[in-house]
Design an enzyme around this catalytic site. Structure first.
Site, PDB file in Angstrom:
ATOM      1  N   GLU A 168       3.514 -12.964   6.545  1.00  0.00           N
ATOM      2  CA  GLU A 168       4.389 -14.070   6.023  1.00  0.00           C
ATOM      3  C   GLU A 168       5.045 -13.796   4.798  1.00  0.00           C
ATOM      4  N   GLY A 176     -24.545  -3.503  -5.864  1.00  0.00           N
ATOM      5  CA  GLY A 176     -24.918  -2.772  -4.464  1.00  0.00           C
ATOM      6  C   GLY A 176     -24.859  -3.461  -3.222  1.00  0.00           C
TER       7      GLY A 176
HETATM    8  C1  LIG Z   1     -13.154 -13.983   7.525  1.00  0.00           C
HETATM    9  C2  LIG Z   1     -12.072 -14.924   7.553  1.00  0.00           C
HETATM   10  C3  LIG Z   1     -11.867 -14.815   9.102  1.00  0.00           C
HETATM   11  C4  LIG Z   1     -10.688 -15.268   9.811  1.00  0.00           C
HETATM   12  C5  LIG Z   1      -9.518 -16.123   9.124  1.00  0.00           C
HETATM   13  C6  LIG Z   1      -8.762 -16.350  10.260  1.00  0.00           C
HETATM   14  C7  LIG Z   1      -7.430 -16.168   9.928  1.00  0.00           C
HETATM   15  C8  LIG Z   1      -6.638 -15.258   8.930  1.00  0.00           C
HETATM   16  C9  LIG Z   1      -6.998 -16.064   7.642  1.00  0.00           C
HETATM   17  C10 LIG Z   1      -5.976 -17.058   7.380  1.00  0.00           C
HETATM   18  C11 LIG Z   1      -4.964 -17.812   8.399  1.00  0.00           C
HETATM   19  C12 LIG Z   1      -3.940 -18.476   7.432  1.00  0.00           C
HETATM   20  C13 LIG Z   1      -3.219 -19.376   7.834  1.00  0.00           C
HETATM   21  C14 LIG Z   1      -3.417 -19.859   9.403  1.00  0.00           C
HETATM   22  C15 LIG Z   1      -2.191 -19.653  10.305  1.00  0.00           C
HETATM   23  C16 LIG Z   1      -1.372 -18.478  10.528  1.00  0.00           C
HETATM   24  C17 LIG Z   1      -1.325 -17.425   9.698  1.00  0.00           C
HETATM   25  C18 LIG Z   1      -2.137 -16.312  10.401  1.00  0.00           C
HETATM   26  C19 LIG Z   1      -1.640 -15.196  10.347  1.00  0.00           C
HETATM   27  C20 LIG Z   1      -0.326 -14.827   9.965  1.00  0.00           C
HETATM   28  C21 LIG Z   1       0.564 -13.938  10.945  1.00  0.00           C
HETATM   29  C22 LIG Z   1       1.573 -13.364  10.339  1.00  0.00           C
HETATM   30  C23 LIG Z   1       2.836 -13.800  10.597  1.00  0.00           C
HETATM   31  C24 LIG Z   1       4.034 -13.096  10.204  1.00  0.00           C
HETATM   32  O1  LIG Z   1       4.091 -12.393   9.272  1.00  0.00           O
HETATM   33  S1  LIG Z   1       5.347 -13.633  10.542  1.00  0.00           S
HETATM   34  C25 LIG Z   1       6.770 -12.834   9.919  1.00  0.00           C
HETATM   35  C26 LIG Z   1       6.876 -12.851   8.479  1.00  0.00           C
HETATM   36  N1  LIG Z   1       7.978 -12.297   7.860  1.00  0.00           N
HETATM   37  C27 LIG Z   1       8.458 -12.604   6.872  1.00  0.00           C
HETATM   38  O2  LIG Z   1       7.922 -13.535   6.074  1.00  0.00           O
HETATM   39  C28 LIG Z   1       9.804 -11.897   6.312  1.00  0.00           C
HETATM   40  C29 LIG Z   1      10.015 -11.903   4.916  1.00  0.00           C
HETATM   41  N2  LIG Z   1      11.493 -12.072   4.610  1.00  0.00           N
HETATM   42  C30 LIG Z   1      12.068 -13.307   4.542  1.00  0.00           C
HETATM   43  O3  LIG Z   1      11.846 -14.397   4.455  1.00  0.00           O
HETATM   44  C31 LIG Z   1      13.584 -13.120   4.544  1.00  0.00           C
HETATM   45  O4  LIG Z   1      14.070 -11.675   4.878  1.00  0.00           O
HETATM   46  C32 LIG Z   1      14.132 -13.209   2.873  1.00  0.00           C
HETATM   47  C33 LIG Z   1      13.288 -12.009   2.122  1.00  0.00           C
HETATM   48  C34 LIG Z   1      14.105 -14.358   2.205  1.00  0.00           C
HETATM   49  C35 LIG Z   1      15.551 -12.734   2.828  1.00  0.00           C
HETATM   50  O5  LIG Z   1      16.292 -13.565   3.625  1.00  0.00           O
HETATM   51  P1  LIG Z   1      17.921 -13.244   3.556  1.00  0.00           P
HETATM   52  O6  LIG Z   1      18.346 -12.076   3.691  1.00  0.00           O
HETATM   53  O7  LIG Z   1      18.225 -14.013   4.953  1.00  0.00           O
HETATM   54  O8  LIG Z   1      18.434 -14.369   2.662  1.00  0.00           O
HETATM   55  P2  LIG Z   1      18.653 -13.979   1.116  1.00  0.00           P
HETATM   56  O9  LIG Z   1      17.757 -13.430   0.318  1.00  0.00           O
HETATM   57  O10 LIG Z   1      20.179 -13.259   1.065  1.00  0.00           O
HETATM   58  O11 LIG Z   1      18.993 -15.505   0.556  1.00  0.00           O
HETATM   59  C36 LIG Z   1      20.122 -16.293   1.068  1.00  0.00           C
HETATM   60  C37 LIG Z   1      19.873 -17.607   0.562  1.00  0.00           C
HETATM   61  O12 LIG Z   1      18.849 -18.156   1.380  1.00  0.00           O
HETATM   62  C38 LIG Z   1      17.749 -18.714   0.802  1.00  0.00           C
HETATM   63  N3  LIG Z   1      16.590 -18.449   1.548  1.00  0.00           N
HETATM   64  C39 LIG Z   1      15.973 -17.461   2.056  1.00  0.00           C
HETATM   65  N4  LIG Z   1      14.820 -17.731   2.661  1.00  0.00           N
HETATM   66  C40 LIG Z   1      14.805 -19.054   2.822  1.00  0.00           C
HETATM   67  C41 LIG Z   1      13.818 -20.025   3.306  1.00  0.00           C
HETATM   68  N5  LIG Z   1      12.640 -19.567   3.978  1.00  0.00           N
HETATM   69  N6  LIG Z   1      14.072 -21.413   3.221  1.00  0.00           N
HETATM   70  C42 LIG Z   1      15.075 -21.808   2.459  1.00  0.00           C
HETATM   71  N7  LIG Z   1      16.133 -20.968   1.827  1.00  0.00           N
HETATM   72  C43 LIG Z   1      15.867 -19.424   2.078  1.00  0.00           C
HETATM   73  C44 LIG Z   1      17.464 -17.755  -0.357  1.00  0.00           C
HETATM   74  O13 LIG Z   1      17.094 -18.502  -1.454  1.00  0.00           O
HETATM   75  C45 LIG Z   1      19.136 -17.611  -0.804  1.00  0.00           C
HETATM   76  O14 LIG Z   1      19.627 -18.691  -1.436  1.00  0.00           O
HETATM   77  P3  LIG Z   1      20.962 -18.638  -2.481  1.00  0.00           P
HETATM   78  O15 LIG Z   1      21.941 -18.143  -1.611  1.00  0.00           O
HETATM   79  O16 LIG Z   1      21.341 -19.988  -2.825  1.00  0.00           O
HETATM   80  O17 LIG Z   1      20.432 -17.607  -3.594  1.00  0.00           O
HETATM   81  C1  FAD Z   2      -2.265  -8.546   9.801  1.00  0.00           C
HETATM   82  C2  FAD Z   2      -0.759  -8.800   9.838  1.00  0.00           C
HETATM   83  C3  FAD Z   2      -0.286  -9.626  10.889  1.00  0.00           C
HETATM   84  C4  FAD Z   2       0.985  -9.951  11.127  1.00  0.00           C
HETATM   85  N1  FAD Z   2       1.079 -11.005  12.048  1.00  0.00           N
HETATM   86  C5  FAD Z   2       2.440 -11.031  12.277  1.00  0.00           C
HETATM   87  C6  FAD Z   2       3.086 -11.808  13.363  1.00  0.00           C
HETATM   88  O1  FAD Z   2       2.015 -12.740  13.966  1.00  0.00           O
HETATM   89  N2  FAD Z   2       4.465 -12.034  13.605  1.00  0.00           N
HETATM   90  C7  FAD Z   2       5.118 -11.262  12.830  1.00  0.00           C
HETATM   91  O2  FAD Z   2       6.435 -11.395  13.403  1.00  0.00           O
HETATM   92  N3  FAD Z   2       4.998 -10.435  12.141  1.00  0.00           N
HETATM   93  C8  FAD Z   2       3.355 -10.135  11.506  1.00  0.00           C
HETATM   94  N4  FAD Z   2       3.243  -9.191  10.630  1.00  0.00           N
HETATM   95  C9  FAD Z   2       3.989  -8.492  10.023  1.00  0.00           C
HETATM   96  C10 FAD Z   2       4.398  -8.783   8.546  1.00  0.00           C
HETATM   97  O3  FAD Z   2       5.108 -10.110   8.551  1.00  0.00           O
HETATM   98  C11 FAD Z   2       5.263  -7.885   7.872  1.00  0.00           C
HETATM   99  O4  FAD Z   2       4.314  -6.827   7.797  1.00  0.00           O
HETATM  100  C12 FAD Z   2       5.641  -8.457   6.265  1.00  0.00           C
HETATM  101  O5  FAD Z   2       6.754  -9.443   6.608  1.00  0.00           O
HETATM  102  C13 FAD Z   2       6.190  -7.197   5.485  1.00  0.00           C
HETATM  103  O6  FAD Z   2       7.042  -6.478   5.907  1.00  0.00           O
HETATM  104  P1  FAD Z   2       7.209  -4.998   6.220  1.00  0.00           P
HETATM  105  O7  FAD Z   2       6.220  -4.691   7.011  1.00  0.00           O
HETATM  106  O8  FAD Z   2       8.562  -4.586   6.488  1.00  0.00           O
HETATM  107  O9  FAD Z   2       7.065  -4.386   4.719  1.00  0.00           O
HETATM  108  P2  FAD Z   2       8.088  -3.774   3.628  1.00  0.00           P
HETATM  109  O10 FAD Z   2       9.329  -4.681   3.625  1.00  0.00           O
HETATM  110  O11 FAD Z   2       8.426  -2.541   4.471  1.00  0.00           O
HETATM  111  O12 FAD Z   2       7.282  -3.414   2.516  1.00  0.00           O
HETATM  112  C14 FAD Z   2       7.070  -2.006   2.107  1.00  0.00           C
HETATM  113  C15 FAD Z   2       7.257  -1.991   0.338  1.00  0.00           C
HETATM  114  O13 FAD Z   2       8.426  -2.158   0.244  1.00  0.00           O
HETATM  115  C16 FAD Z   2       8.687  -3.291  -0.849  1.00  0.00           C
HETATM  116  N5  FAD Z   2      10.112  -3.811  -0.555  1.00  0.00           N
HETATM  117  C17 FAD Z   2      10.604  -4.242   0.735  1.00  0.00           C
HETATM  118  N6  FAD Z   2      11.981  -4.820   0.480  1.00  0.00           N
HETATM  119  C18 FAD Z   2      11.988  -4.778  -1.065  1.00  0.00           C
HETATM  120  C19 FAD Z   2      13.189  -5.123  -1.770  1.00  0.00           C
HETATM  121  N7  FAD Z   2      14.141  -5.875  -1.582  1.00  0.00           N
HETATM  122  N8  FAD Z   2      12.759  -5.121  -2.973  1.00  0.00           N
HETATM  123  C20 FAD Z   2      11.547  -4.554  -3.516  1.00  0.00           C
HETATM  124  N9  FAD Z   2      10.716  -4.119  -2.804  1.00  0.00           N
HETATM  125  C21 FAD Z   2      10.813  -4.208  -1.657  1.00  0.00           C
HETATM  126  C22 FAD Z   2       7.529  -4.070  -0.430  1.00  0.00           C
HETATM  127  O14 FAD Z   2       7.329  -4.934  -1.703  1.00  0.00           O
HETATM  128  C23 FAD Z   2       6.332  -3.289  -0.200  1.00  0.00           C
HETATM  129  O15 FAD Z   2       6.001  -2.821  -1.381  1.00  0.00           O
HETATM  130  C24 FAD Z   2       1.876  -9.205  10.289  1.00  0.00           C
HETATM  131  C25 FAD Z   2       1.399  -8.243   9.487  1.00  0.00           C
HETATM  132  C26 FAD Z   2       0.164  -8.236   9.206  1.00  0.00           C
HETATM  133  C27 FAD Z   2      -0.525  -6.919   8.253  1.00  0.00           C
END
Ligand SMILES: CC/C=C\C/C=C\C/C=C\C/C=C\C/C=C\C/C=C\CC/C=C/C(=O)SCCNC(=O)CCNC(=O)[C@H](O)C(C)(C)COP(=O)(O)OP(=O)(O)OC[C@H]1O[C@@H](n2cnc3c(N)ncnc32)[C@H](O)[C@@H]1OP(=O)(O)O
Ligand code: FAD
Length: 636
Positions: free
Chosen positions: A430, A407
């Site tokens: 990310e 709890g």
């Molecule tokens: C109590 C605690 C208190 C406080 C703690 C404090 C803070 C919080 C805790 C921890 C902090 C942690 C770290 C510190 C710093 C910062 C973080 C803090 C907060 C985070 C903020 C969040 C930011 C974001 O979310 S930014 C946005 C992120 N978005 C994504 O990640 C999007 C995901 N999608 C993708 O990456 C792409 O769309 C994809 C899924 C990869 C698809 O891409 P695409 O369609 O272009 O490519 P394909 O799938 O068709 O693949 C083609 C080809 O490319 C290769 N590929 C794809 N991606 C990559 C890559 N990145 N590098 C190299 N190659 C890549 C892929 O493999 C394919 O290759 P092949 O064709 O050979 O198969």
């Molecule tokens: C606290 C927080 C901080 C953030 N900070 C930033 C920031 O600083 N900068 C920034 O740019 N972004 C930021 N983001 C956004 C974050 O990067 C996105 O929310 C994340 O990349 C997930 O994308 P989405 O929200 O479109 O999820 P979606 O892709 O819409 O996911 C919804 C569901 O769909 C599923 N799905 C999606 N595509 C597929 C697929 N091809 N096949 C199977 N399943 C699939 C996923 O697995 C999930 O279950 C933040 C998000 C949060 C929650």
């Protein structure tokens, strides 16, 4: 009683040199010195107080976070802290804030993807915090699918400017941390259009707010997206919404390359788009960088929860009293050990995989500078997969630690609810963890033919079973003639198995290094075996189906696990002491170093604002009329 170490008897059981383990956990004597010094600096400064967060309103909480961020910056400047010390200070301040994104993404993006010219212009301003940046990629309609982003950046050759625009509601930038109320600049990801032709998603540095009065610039609509999961927690962060209405990126063509955020492509003075002959995925470079930092952060968050749960499990006694003697410490129950010690082992495993991933990222970055892209696919698969694996395990692990504390684990004063609320978005930001595992599965499909070669190479016996499991899972899936989409759920399981293989392998490799300190290597060997055997037990169906272990082996593994738990038991408190967390950073009465839990819990309760009066506000309005109803209703 204050000053008495209620866990001294536990610390005296330790069979290894805790100070030496502290160095192993920190990574080096220098890293330990910086962490130890800065964590104590933060803990001793009332300006960094955080025990009142859960009682503040959203606006008070946010303003308090701004105050702390400004105070932290003043401390860094006044004390002339190095970049390493400053990063540690922000870590131990322990409050999600715009600075995470400014230092954690905005600056790395410019360093990783900016041209020399761009770095010279923007980095000095950013390092001095004369501009505050965010990373604006995700939109209301797209996050995972980066290629689906709708924001446009159209090059106007008449005026030599880029016009950034949000063409639809779903193209509104949505989620970027620090964007809502603080960031003056953004790295905004948009579809580059030059001469009527589209060239895919690129990063642009865009100013959002006036540096004079912080008001949004012409064409910029910006705000916060509202309350998020849990009280306090991530609500200290202003995740924002941003719309561009034909915003002129004010940089003339002379600086066009300043705006287009990439050394991998340029818009020339003649307004021509020039794509370098490098993989377009380099535009994702910042995400790869942050994913590897998130793996290191997973070991921090998990170790924090495990420290709390382990210390409390040694303090808490329940049942088992013999002839009026003390009840049993719950840490002595085999069920408590079977839930807690694999998490302790995972915290150490993630620490070492985080060290390796940092090396891998540095190596691939060095190769990129020499136009060597050969390890880019593996680096992408590893950072994506290990980010997914470690954050899922850590989020689940923090929740398990809450449950291990019964709890009292549900009290804010345990530190666990807030740690969980702050941490769980790591499974989404990310890169959504499933989407990232699909990337790993795609990588494995492409390399499955090479998997077999790994088996022939000289590998420690411990990893052969794990390698065989991955190969078997892939061949079971790839063998059938069905598409990737149809098999994706199964392939994701193979991706997880592949990442678990990497973690086990790197833990074993770590143990092959010289590790000083009495009994330190032996303790790490026990933890490595717990991590590997726990996963083998959890996924024994996979291992049995490969034929590389028999049901008898599985039973022996389980017996060995129990034995390993008994070996960890006398060292458990020392193993979490080795994280060297201050009570301030832990923020937990259950996890306090001296184990003096009950008096502190009792004292903390009375500090709750609800106890400012013995008769609650609202009694006269609502409770008294209830209690004083007609007697007749009381008889119903
Ligand atoms: C109590 C605690 C208190 C406080 C703690 C404090 C803070 C919080 C805790 C921890 C902090 C942690 C770290 C510190 C710093 C910062 C973080 C803090 C907060 C985070 C903020 C969040 C930011 C974001 O979310 S930014 C946005 C992120 N978005 C994504 O990640 C999007 C995901 N999608 C993708 O990456 C792409 O769309 C994809 C899924 C990869 C698809 O891409 P695409 O369609 O272009 O490519 P394909 O799938 O068709 O693949 C083609 C080809 O490319 C290769 N590929 C794809 N991606 C990559 C890559 N990145 N590098 C190299 N190659 C890549 C892929 O493999 C394919 O290759 P092949 O064709 O050979 O198969
Ligand atoms: C606290 C927080 C901080 C953030 N900070 C930033 C920031 O600083 N900068 C920034 O740019 N972004 C930021 N983001 C956004 C974050 O990067 C996105 O929310 C994340 O990349 C997930 O994308 P989405 O929200 O479109 O999820 P979606 O892709 O819409 O996911 C919804 C569901 O769909 C599923 N799905 C999606 N595509 C597929 C697929 N091809 N096949 C199977 N399943 C699939 C996923 O697995 C999930 O279950 C933040 C998000 C949060 C929650």
């Amino acid at each position: 009683m204050e000053g008495v170490d209620h866990l001294a008897h536990e610390r005296n059981k330790s069979e290894f040199d805790v100070d030496a383990m502290k160095i192993v956990w920190a990574g080096s004597p220098h890293a330990f010195d910086v962490s130890d010094r800065i964590s104590k600096l933060v803990a001793s400064d009332p300006g960094f107080r955080k025990d009142n967060r859960s009682t503040l309103s959203r606006k008070e909480l946010f303003k308090n976070t701004l105050r702390k961020a400004a105070y932290a910056w003043k401390t860094i400047v006044d004390l002339r802290l190095s970049e390493e010390e400053a990063a540690k200070l922000r870590f131990y301040v322990d409050e999600p804030a715009f600075t995470d994104l400014h230092w954690g993404m905005f600056i790395p993006a410019i360093k990783g993807q900016g041209t020399e010219e761009q770095q010279q212009k923007w980095l000095p301003l950013a390092y001095k915090m004369q501009i505050i940046g965010c990373y604006a990629q995700t939109e209301l309609g797209h996050g995972s699918n980066v290629q689906g982003l709708e924001t446009t950046a159209t090059f106007d050759s008449q005026t030599d400017e880029f016009i950034i625009h949000s063409p639809t509601l779903t193209s509104s930038k949505w989620w970027p941390g620090g964007l809502g109320k603080v960031a003056t600049h953004a790295i905004a990801y948009a579809r580059l259009i030059v001469g009527g032709r589209e060239h895919g998603v690129h990063g642009f540095i865009v100013q959002l707010r006036s540096l004079e009065d912080h008001s949004p610039l012409l064409g910029i609509t910006v705000g916060d997206i509202g309350m998020k999961f849990g009280n306090g927690a991530y609500n200290t962060m202003d995740n924002g919404v941003l719309q561009f209405d034909h915003v002129l990126d004010v940089y003339s063509i002379a600086f066009a390359s300043i705006a287009v955020m990439l050394w991998v492509s340029q818009v020339t003075c003649e307004g021509k788009y020039k794509q370098s002959d490098v993989p377009r995925q380099l535009v994702y470079g910042t995400m790869v960088y942050v994913r590897q930092t998130i793996v290191a952060d997973a070991s921090c968050a998990l170790s924090r929860a495990v420290c709390i749960a382990t210390r409390y499990s040694a303090v808490r006694r329940q049942f088992g009293s013999q002839n009026g003697g003390p009840e049993t410490q719950v840490i002595d129950y085999k069920t408590q050990q079977s839930r807690l010690f694999p998490l302790l082992a995972s915290a150490y495993a993630f620490r070492f995989i985080g060290e390796w991933l940092k090396w891998l990222y540095a190596d691939v970055t060095q190769r990129l500078q020499a136009n060597d892209f050969s390890t880019l696919p593996e680096a992408h698969a590893c950072t994506a997969g290990l980010k997914s694996l470690t954050t899922t395990a850590t989020a689940d692990g923090i929740e398990e630690c809450r449950k291990l504390c019964g709890g009292h684990g549900y009290l804010c004063s345990s530190g666990l609810p807030e740690l969980f609320a702050v941490y769980v978005p790591a499974c989404t930001y990310e890169g959504d963890n499933t989407v990232l595992l699909l990337q790993v599965a795609r990588f494995l499909m492409k390399t499955v033919s090479q998997l077999g070669s790994r088996l022939s190479s000289k590998k420690p016996v411990g990893t052969i079973a794990y390698m065989t499991r991955v190969e078997h899972l892939m061949q079971c899936r790839c063998g059938v003639q069905r598409g990737f989409a149809e098999l994706s759920a199964d392939l994701v399981e193979a991706a997880v198995a592949h990442c678990q293989l990497i973690v086990v392998s790197k833990f074993i490799e770590k143990l092959q290094q010289e590790i000083p300190g009495k009994g330190v290597k032996q303790q790490l060997e026990v933890l490595c075996n717990i991590y590997a055997l726990f996963l083998l037990h959890k996924h024994q169906g996979d291992f049995l189906s490969t034929g590389c272990i028999t049901p008898k082996h599985a039973a022996l593994a389980n017996d060995e696990l129990r034995s390993l738990y008994s070996q960890v038991r006398p060292n458990a408190i020392a193993l979490v002491d080795a994280f060297n967390y201050t009570d301030h950073y832990l923020g937990s009465i259950l996890g306090c170093y001296d184990g003096n839990v009950y008096p502190k819990l009792y004292e903390a309760a009375w500090k709750d604002p609800l106890n400012e009066s013995v008769v609650p506000d609202g009694y006269h309005l609502y409770i008294r009329p209830l209690l004083k109803q007609e007697i007749r209703t009381a008889r119903l």
